[in-house]
Write a protein that holds these residues in place. Structure first.
Motif, PDB file in Angstrom:
ATOM      1  N   SER A   1      39.627  34.848  39.224  1.00 52.24           N
ATOM      2  CA  SER A   1      38.471  33.956  39.380  1.00 52.24           C
ATOM      3  C   SER A   1      38.860  32.669  40.083  1.00 52.24           C
ATOM      4  O   SER A   1      38.105  32.142  40.907  1.00 52.24           O
ATOM      5  CB  SER A   1      37.849  33.645  38.014  1.00 52.24           C
ATOM      6  OG  SER A   1      38.790  33.057  37.153  1.00 52.24           O
TER       7      SER A   1
ATOM      8  N   ASN B   1      33.739  32.217  37.031  1.00 60.64           N
ATOM      9  CA  ASN B   1      34.510  32.801  35.936  1.00 60.64           C
ATOM     10  C   ASN B   1      33.714  33.872  35.204  1.00 60.64           C
ATOM     11  O   ASN B   1      34.247  34.923  34.838  1.00 60.64           O
ATOM     12  CB  ASN B   1      34.947  31.718  34.945  1.00 60.64           C
ATOM     13  CG  ASN B   1      35.998  30.795  35.523  1.00 60.64           C
ATOM     14  OD1 ASN B   1      36.774  31.197  36.379  1.00 60.64           O
ATOM     15  ND2 ASN B   1      36.031  29.558  35.073  1.00 60.64           N
TER      16      ASN B   1
ATOM     17  N   ASP C   1      34.575  37.863  34.692  1.00 59.40           N
ATOM     18  CA  ASP C   1      34.636  38.475  33.361  1.00 59.40           C
ATOM     19  C   ASP C   1      33.695  39.660  33.252  1.00 59.40           C
ATOM     20  O   ASP C   1      34.028  40.678  32.627  1.00 59.40           O
ATOM     21  CB  ASP C   1      34.286  37.437  32.286  1.00 59.40           C
ATOM     22  CG  ASP C   1      35.411  36.437  32.058  1.00 59.40           C
ATOM     23  OD1 ASP C   1      36.551  36.730  32.478  1.00 59.40           O
ATOM     24  OD2 ASP C   1      35.165  35.368  31.475  1.00 59.40           O
TER      25      ASP C   1
ATOM     26  N   ASP D   1      35.193  42.577  35.106  1.00 60.36           N
ATOM     27  CA  ASP D   1      36.347  43.147  34.404  1.00 60.36           C
ATOM     28  C   ASP D   1      36.003  43.647  33.004  1.00 60.36           C
ATOM     29  O   ASP D   1      36.887  43.811  32.160  1.00 60.36           O
ATOM     30  CB  ASP D   1      37.465  42.103  34.319  1.00 60.36           C
ATOM     31  CG  ASP D   1      38.016  41.733  35.686  1.00 60.36           C
ATOM     32  OD1 ASP D   1      37.858  42.535  36.621  1.00 60.36           O
ATOM     33  OD2 ASP D   1      38.591  40.636  35.819  1.00 60.36           O
TER      34      ASP D   1
ATOM     35  N   ARG E   1      34.616  42.230  30.454  1.00 53.40           N
ATOM     36  CA  ARG E   1      34.768  41.322  29.321  1.00 53.40           C
ATOM     37  C   ARG E   1      33.440  40.710  28.890  1.00 53.40           C
ATOM     38  O   ARG E   1      33.369  40.029  27.868  1.00 53.40           O
ATOM     39  CB  ARG E   1      35.763  40.211  29.667  1.00 53.40           C
ATOM     40  CG  ARG E   1      37.197  40.705  29.819  1.00 53.40           C
ATOM     41  CD  ARG E   1      38.176  39.546  29.897  1.00 53.40           C
ATOM     42  NE  ARG E   1      38.052  38.824  31.151  1.00 53.40           N
ATOM     43  CZ  ARG E   1      38.786  39.090  32.240  1.00 53.40           C
ATOM     44  NH1 ARG E   1      39.678  40.069  32.215  1.00 53.40           N
ATOM     45  NH2 ARG E   1      38.634  38.383  33.351  1.00 53.40           N
TER      46      ARG E   1
END
Length: 312
Positions: A119, A155, A159, A162, A164
């Motif tokens: 990021s 960010n 996330d 990925d 998250r």
């Protein structure tokens, strides 16, 4: 307006924020109580000049739910206090992390060059393009109006990409002319509709885990919600104009693959059935009936040709 977890500062805390920057307050402690940010303690000092340090305290032995609650409410607290007033911030899981020694170690680590996360690398590249007049600097193009994207939002994109996160909500600050993170969470599809504001336009990204033709998929959907006449014409036009440049950042800069882009005016449309139909539309096969080819045109009775033997 929804912010992060939806937890907001109490009226007393907001009033305290308004008067705590006069130099008499040196430190204060904020906790979450009864689903509200409240002031627990404050410490007064002299009127010497100082800069604010934001400390996030999350011991390793804290309950997971509490860790997630505080982490996802941090941006709200910073926003209500005034992010521009905060010089630096540190995160601590042990008391040494938030001591003077821990702070000095933090400062030293910030000075030393560190390998960039995915990021951070993306954000650095975007800032370079802004300086060079790239797509993310504020300007108007044939495709729309492009506003800068905040670091918190970059960010959140990474996330989500990925795995998250499952949900990100974005808003446009019309005064500052930038696109900000409004909310980031892990939610299920049955909670999605409740996250959509009914009085403001918003952008959303939602990850939908599902199975299709025997494959387990995690499809990311971009949703542009605009609640008809309940928001101003200026707001509707601005969100519409900023959509294409924002999608360019998401798809081309972040490298996020979007399974579908949807525009809605009613949050109740966002059911699992609706999203699955949008991602995997049913294909109707039409079988065309072919008739037999027509014969040659009728040109009257056939003419009989006499053979040579008949004429002899």
């Amino acid at each position: 307006m929804s912010h992060q977890t939806g937890i907001q500062g109490s009226p007393e805390l907001k009033a305290f924020f308004g008067k705590c920057k006069d130099g008499k307050v040196r430190a204060f402690k904020v906790v979450i109580k009864d689903e509200e940010l409240v002031l627990e303690k404050s410490y007064c000092q002299n009127e010497a000049g100082y800069e604010w340090l934001f400390i996030s305290w999350s011991p390793d032995n804290s309950p997971v739910r509490q860790k997630m609650l505080y982490a996802s409410t941090k941006a709200t607290l910073k926003k209500e206090f005034g992010s521009g007033q905060i010089k630096d911030e540190i995160f601590g899981t042990q008391r040494e992390d938030v001591s003077l020694r821990g702070f000095n170690k933090h400062v030293e680590s910030e000075r030393a060059p560190q390998p960039l996360s995915s990021s951070e690398a993306i954000l650095q590249q975007i800032k370079k393009e802004e300086a060079c007049g790239g797509i993310d600097t504020k300007h108007q193009t044939m495709q729309g109006v492009s506003f800068p994207v905040s670091a918190d939002l970059i960010n959140a994109f990474c996330d989500l990409k990925d795995n998250r996160l499952s949900y990100v909500q974005m808003s446009i600050d019309m005064d500052k002319e930038e696109i900000n993170l409004e909310e980031r969470e892990n939610i299920q599809v049955d909670s999605l509709a409740a996250r959509i504001p009914t009085d403001h336009a918003r952008y959303h990204l939602f990850r939908l885990p599902h199975s299709h033709n025997g494959d387990n998929l995690n499809s990311i959907v971009f949703i542009y919600s605009v609640p008809g006449y309940q928001c101003s014409v200026k707001e509707r036009m601005l969100y519409s104009s900023c959509k294409a440049p924002l999608l360019n950042v998401i798809e081309n800069k972040i490298g996020m693959e979007l399974a579908k882009k949807i525009e809605i005016d009613d949050p109740q449309e966002l059911t699992e059935e609706f999203l699955l139909e949008e991602i995997h539309p049913k294909q109707t096969i039409f079988k065309q009936k072919f008739s037999k080819p027509k014969g040659p045109a009728n040109r009257g009775a056939r003419r009989l040709l006499k053979s040579q033997n008949d004429t002899e």
